[in-house]
Structure formats: C-alpha cells, structure tokens
Motif scaffolding. Structure first.
Motif, short mmCIF file in Angstrom:
data_model
loop_
_atom_site.label_atom_id
_atom_site.label_comp_id
_atom_site.label_asym_id
_atom_site.label_seq_id
_atom_site.Cartn_x
_atom_site.Cartn_y
_atom_site.Cartn_z
N MET A 129 42.91 41.18 41.44
CA MET A 129 41.96 40.09 41.18
C MET A 129 40.63 40.33 41.90
N MET A 130 40.72 40.83 43.11
CA MET A 130 39.50 41.11 43.86
C MET A 130 38.64 42.16 43.14
N LEU A 131 39.26 43.26 42.71
CA LEU A 131 38.51 44.33 42.07
C LEU A 131 37.96 43.90 40.71
N ARG A 132 38.76 43.17 39.93
CA ARG A 132 38.24 42.67 38.65
C ARG A 132 37.08 41.71 38.89
N GLY A 133 37.21 40.87 39.93
CA GLY A 133 36.13 39.95 40.26
C GLY A 133 34.87 40.68 40.69
N MET A 134 35.01 41.84 41.33
CA MET A 134 33.85 42.63 41.77
C MET A 134 33.17 43.35 40.61
N GLN A 182 31.63 35.06 44.13
CA GLN A 182 32.05 35.28 45.51
C GLN A 182 32.42 36.74 45.76
N MET A 183 33.09 37.36 44.78
CA MET A 183 33.49 38.76 44.93
C MET A 183 32.27 39.69 44.88
N ALA A 184 31.29 39.36 44.06
CA ALA A 184 30.07 40.17 44.00
C ALA A 184 29.34 40.14 45.35
N ALA A 185 29.33 38.97 45.98
CA ALA A 185 28.71 38.85 47.30
C ALA A 185 29.49 39.64 48.33
N LYS A 227 39.34 39.01 54.18
CA LYS A 227 40.58 38.36 53.74
C LYS A 227 40.63 36.88 54.06
N GLN A 228 39.92 36.46 55.09
CA GLN A 228 39.87 35.03 55.40
C GLN A 228 39.18 34.26 54.28
N LYS A 229 38.14 34.84 53.75
CA LYS A 229 37.43 34.21 52.64
C LYS A 229 38.27 34.30 51.36
N LEU A 230 38.93 35.43 51.17
CA LEU A 230 39.70 35.65 49.95
C LEU A 230 40.87 34.68 49.83
N SER A 258 37.01 28.42 39.50
CA SER A 258 36.79 28.97 38.16
C SER A 258 36.60 30.48 38.27
N TRP A 259 36.82 31.17 37.16
CA TRP A 259 36.65 32.62 37.17
C TRP A 259 35.18 32.99 37.43
N LYS A 260 34.26 32.20 36.93
CA LYS A 260 32.84 32.46 37.15
C LYS A 260 32.50 32.38 38.63
N ASN A 261 32.98 31.34 39.30
CA ASN A 261 32.70 31.18 40.73
C ASN A 261 33.40 32.26 41.54
#
Length: 589
Positions: free
Chosen positions: A408-413, A532-535, A512-515, A525-528
C-alpha cells in the motif's frame, strides 16, 4: 446523595432518666418513659424482656468504630476521598484498559487489512505511475567537494613511543552476530590493528545461536583480496606463527581473552589495552562487535573506509551467483528499462515473535507467537521485570511492516503494478496469507528462490549468512531500496548505496509512526493516502542527501551508514558513478 440519607444502623430515639443505666430498661423502680410529674409513688410494672431485634438497635453501637463512621459528618469525610481515589483508579487502572478495548488509541491496533479492503477498488482503478524508476532519484542539489584524502600511506602517525613501523604483536578478534554485525567487527578490527600497530589475524566468526551458520571468513569473503588490499596499511595473516601457537598448546582458545567495554575510545585502547598488548605480544578480544568508538583519528577512520568499501569483498562463489541474480532481475524488468526496486521485508517468524506486536490473527496468533518466544528465549519473556505492550510498540513504529502495508505504501507513492520488485527476506510468517495482498498489488515480485534454480542455490541453502550476502548484492544494485525495519542489513546497505551513488542513499525508509495512523483511520480516502505517501517519498529523498557534520574526532553517526565525508577519497579514486558501475563488477563485487 444516597450515602447522606442512609439510616441503616441508626439508634432509635430514646428518653433516659437521670439515674438510668444505658444498658438497662428498668431503673430504680421507675420505668423508661415514666412520667416524672405524675406524683405517683407506686412502682410501675417491669417491662417485658427485650426482643433480640432490639439489641441491634441499641445506642451502644454508636461508640464503636463503625458507629463513628456512620455519623453524618464523618461519613462525608470518608466517602469523598474514597470517591476521588476510585475515580483515579477508573481513569488510569484496569478500567481504562477495559475501555481501551472498545476505543483504542489511534494507530495502536492493526487495521491495515480492513483499510486495504476498503481502498482496494480505488487502488485497482488508479494504476497510473507517477514514478519513473530511471529518474526517481534525480536531484538538483550538488554535494560540496570533499577535502583531499589525508596521506594514509607511508609516514603513518602512530600514537605510541617511537612511532615504529614494525608491528608490536598480533591481534585476534572474534566477530559475533549475523552477516553485517560480523562485517562491522571486521572493519573495526582493521582500524584497531592500525591504532595498536598490530598484525591482524583473519577474524574468527562466533557460531551464533540465532543464525546457526558455521561459515568461516573465507566462506563468505575473499581472503586474498582482503589481505592484498590492506597491504601497506595493516598487515594481515591467516594464522599465528607456529612458535607463538606452541606457547598456548596450539590453541587460540588458550590465549587469555581481554574483555573490552562497548564503544571504547581510542584513548581507552592506548591507556588500558596497549600496555598488555606490548607485554604479551598477542591479545584476543571476544566478542568484538561494537567495541570501537566511531570517533577516532582521521588516519584510523580511513582504515575503516578502506576495509568496508574496498577490502571486504564477497567470495567468488557468492559474487558469481549474486551477479547472475542481478542480471536476471534486469531481464525481468524490461518494462521499466531494466530498473527494479528491492524490498528488505523483515516479516519472518522470529522477527514477528520477538517484536511483541499483534496483527490480525487473534488468540490463535498470540498462542503461536508465545510458543515461539518461549522456544527462542526460554521463559525470559515472562519475567516480572519485562513489560511488553504490542499497542505501544505499534504506535512507536517498532512493529515490522506486513507485506500488505509495504504494498500500500509503494502504490501510494506512485509505483504501479508493472514495477519489478526483488524481495530480500527469510521465511515469511504465514507466507500464503500475508504475501497474497502484496502480490495483488505487485505481480512482478521475485526472490533468490524464484530467480535461481534449486541446484544453483544448493551450496548456500544451509548457510543463512551466505544467503543474506546474495540478498545484499542484489539490493545494493537496485534502483530503489526499501527498508521496513531497523537492523544491520539496511544500516550497511544505506551507507554502501550512498558510497556508490555520489552521496545519495537511494533508500526509502518509511515513517512508520505516520503510516500506522493512516492505516488505522477508517475514513481515510485513497486520494489523501496518496498525498501523504508522496510527501513521505519526498522527505526520504531529502534525507537521502544528508551528510553529517564532523568536527575533528567528534563523529557520532556510523561511518557504515554515513560514509561521507571521510570515505569520499575512496569514492573519487574509483572514478565511477552509480550509472557507470559495470555490470560485471557490480560495485566492487
């Protein structure tokens, strides 16, 4: 207030004559309640014997401790503090734990699988890639030119009397731990040999109870290359001279072992160890992991750099298979121009058990992990002085990321499902269950087991350190390296990637604390999530360029994680950038 209106135990109102005894219902011929003003002299008849119930209502009870407590003013004084302390207990004690089961603190409970199910339709529809692997780490910031290397060959400065170039004796160390902890010990041993002006005996490896790998130095590293690279800086021999061995009955174990404090300074070795070394002519230090401070004189720090980035090279057998795996990963990554990402997934059984974290397996998982802890630690983990909080661990970012969370993290990035991923890992905990979501998000996942044939892996199968060495090289040569948990493996890789990539780590080290907070929020939401992952990716890129400031000998960070500026001279001597490293050599391998 109920307590203020209570009447249980109150004495009934009674009139008592002046000469009447409080314990008697008849006194001096006049009855209780008799009329004093009647003028009658005839005695009243005696009252009937008191009933048993009347004894419970006697005013005598008012003199007891309970009676005192039941008086209204005293009741308030006792009840109010009790109510106050009861409230405190309810807020911070077991009651709060019970309440916590129904309203857990954000991020404290594993809900990632539920968030994934909710967001999966959006993830499927959003497969556009915002990441181009060949340019993901393009950056505008240029590193400042490093100062020229110090003169490390010829005229070496030693801190002992006379500064003689002839060695003072032999240094024996026993490296403990896994692959990269042993690597740290090897490099520190080279530095210490330079500090003591000693001949270094090829380091010995302690058989670790966890890794259980009996490999020796020559099974993992190229001994000839190690000795020749250090020539002119530190003399290295394979064994002690025969005449010296005879003094100890031909056994190194008979040489007295010197216990040294962790992270000992250069001055400590000069003051405490050197006199013993000079007298005996040979010293043995075991264990030797983390036994030398990071703050050492520049010419000693140079020896660390030389050892780690030049002298320590994997054996020909390991290098040959690892280079083959890299070539196959490049072939598999044809859709992304031969570029691939590598993920160090620390979700093995022992890692999950010893992290004291909880996932979605419920009571069955807890029983299973408790058995693993008991097997690995005996009953130490049940000691009264040990307290473990799975929820606290998760909030603090100490829990290993699951394959689902990594995906999920990598897809979000912005990595799409055409990204080829090399998975560096041991045996995944409940692999069929936990790997399934990652494979849904990234179908092009490979490992050494899938890239190599069983026959090619057979010589390495029973040796965990040799298998880890294969992973190390494939991760080193990847375009992106993702670490999911701390440890020596990512620690060394981050530094090595900085070394061969012009100072940039090219590493994703998630917050990981943020994740865990994001993956706990049922309303996310997936957009939000993507924002967050882009940041987070941008922040990793910024941190990847950090070079610590080093003032004289005051280095606090690890030279293995942040090799610059001290190791910059070695980097420039290679005259190679990341893109110029030839495939046949694979960054010194």
């Amino acid at each position: 207030m109920a307590i203020g209106k209570a009447t249980v135990g109150k004495a009934l109102p009674m009139k008592v004559t002046k000469d009447c005894c409080i314990d008697c219902q008849v006194c001096g011929g006049s009855a209780v309640g008799g009329s004093r003003g009647s003028g009658s002299t005839s005695p009243s008849p005696p009252l009937s014997p008191p009933r048993r119930r009347a004894r419970l209502l006697r005013p005598r009870s008012s003199t007891t401790f309970v009676g005192i407590l039941l008086r209204r003013p005293v009741r308030y004084l006792v009840a109010l503090p009790l109510l106050y302390f009861s409230g405190l207990i309810m807020c911070v004690g077991p009651f709060s734990s019970l309440v916590g089961l129904f309203s857990p603190q954000p991020g404290s409970v594993y809900r990632s699988h539920l968030i994934f199910q909710k967001l999966w339709p959006d993830i499927v529809l959003d497969n556009s890639s915002s990441v181009q692997l060949e340019s993901i780490w393009t950056y505008k910031m240029r590193l400042k030119e490093q100062k020229p290397c110090i003169n490390t060959t010829g005229g070496r400065r030693f801190l002992f009397e006379g500064g003689a170039n002839e060695p003072n004796g032999y240094l024996i160390v026993e490296a403990n731990g896994g692959l990269n902890q042993q690597r740290s010990a090897i490099c520190n041993a080279v530095a210490l040999a330079g500090l003591l002006n000693a001949v270094l005996v090829i380091p010995r490896f302690e058989l670790n109870s966890v890794w259980k790998d009996p490999s020796e130095f020559g099974d993992i590293y190229d001994e000839d290359h190690f000795i020749s690279t250090l020539e002119g800086h530190v003399k290295v021999v394979r064994v002690l001279p025969e005449e010296l061995m005879e003094q100890y009955n031909s056994s190194i174990n008979n040489i007295p072992n010197l216990r040294v404090q962790a992270w000992a300074s250069a001055n400590y070795y000069i003051r405490e160890v050197y006199p013993i070394f000079k007298q005996q002519g040979v010293i043995r230090i075991a264990p030797f992991a983390n036994r030398l401070s990071m703050s050492v004189p520049p010419h000693i720090q140079f020896l660390r750099c030389l050892a780690n980035y030049k002298a320590v090279k994997f054996s020909p057998a390991i290098s040959e298979l690892a280079n083959m795996l890299v070539s196959r990963m490049i072939e598999k990554s044809s859709m992304t121009g031969g570029k691939y990402a590598s993920v160090h997934l620390r979700f093995e059984e022992d890692m999950v058990a010893f992290s004291f974290c909880e996932y979605d397996g419920g009571r069955a998982e807890k029983i299973e992990l408790d058995l693993m802890r008991e097997k690995g630690w005996g009953r130490k983990f049940k000691r009264n002085d040990r307290t473990f909080s799975p929820r606290r661990n998760r909030i603090d970012g100490k829990c290993p990321l699951t394959p689902l969370e990594v995906g999920m993290m990598l897809r979000g990035m912005g990595f799409d499902n055409n990204t080829s991923i090399y998975l560096a890992s041991g045996k995944i905990y409940h692999a069929e269950r936990y790997l399934a979501p990652l494979l849904k998000m990234f179908p092009l996942i490979y490992s050494k087991e899938s890239l190599a044939s069983p026959e090619e892996l057979a010589p390495f199968k029973a040796y965990s350190s040799r298998l880890a060495a294969l992973d190390y090289i494939v991760c080193l040569m990847s375009e992106v390296f993702v670490t999911t948990q701390g440890g020596n493996f990512p620690h060394f890789l981050m530094g090595h990637r900085r070394f061969i990539n012009g100072g940039h780590s090219k590493t994703i080290n998630p917050d990981k604390q943020k994740l865990v907070l994001l993956l706990h929020d049922a309303d996310v939401s997936w957009k939000n999530f993507k924002l967050q992952m882009a940041a987070m990716l941008q922040e990793n890129d910024r941190k990847g360029m950090i070079i610590p400031r080093v003032k004289k000998f005051n280095r606090k960070t690890s030279i293995y994680k942040f090799p610059l500026p001290e190791c910059g001279c070695l980097q420039r001597s290679n005259n190679l950038t990341a893109s110029e490293v030839p495939l046949s050599s694979h960054a010194l391998y």
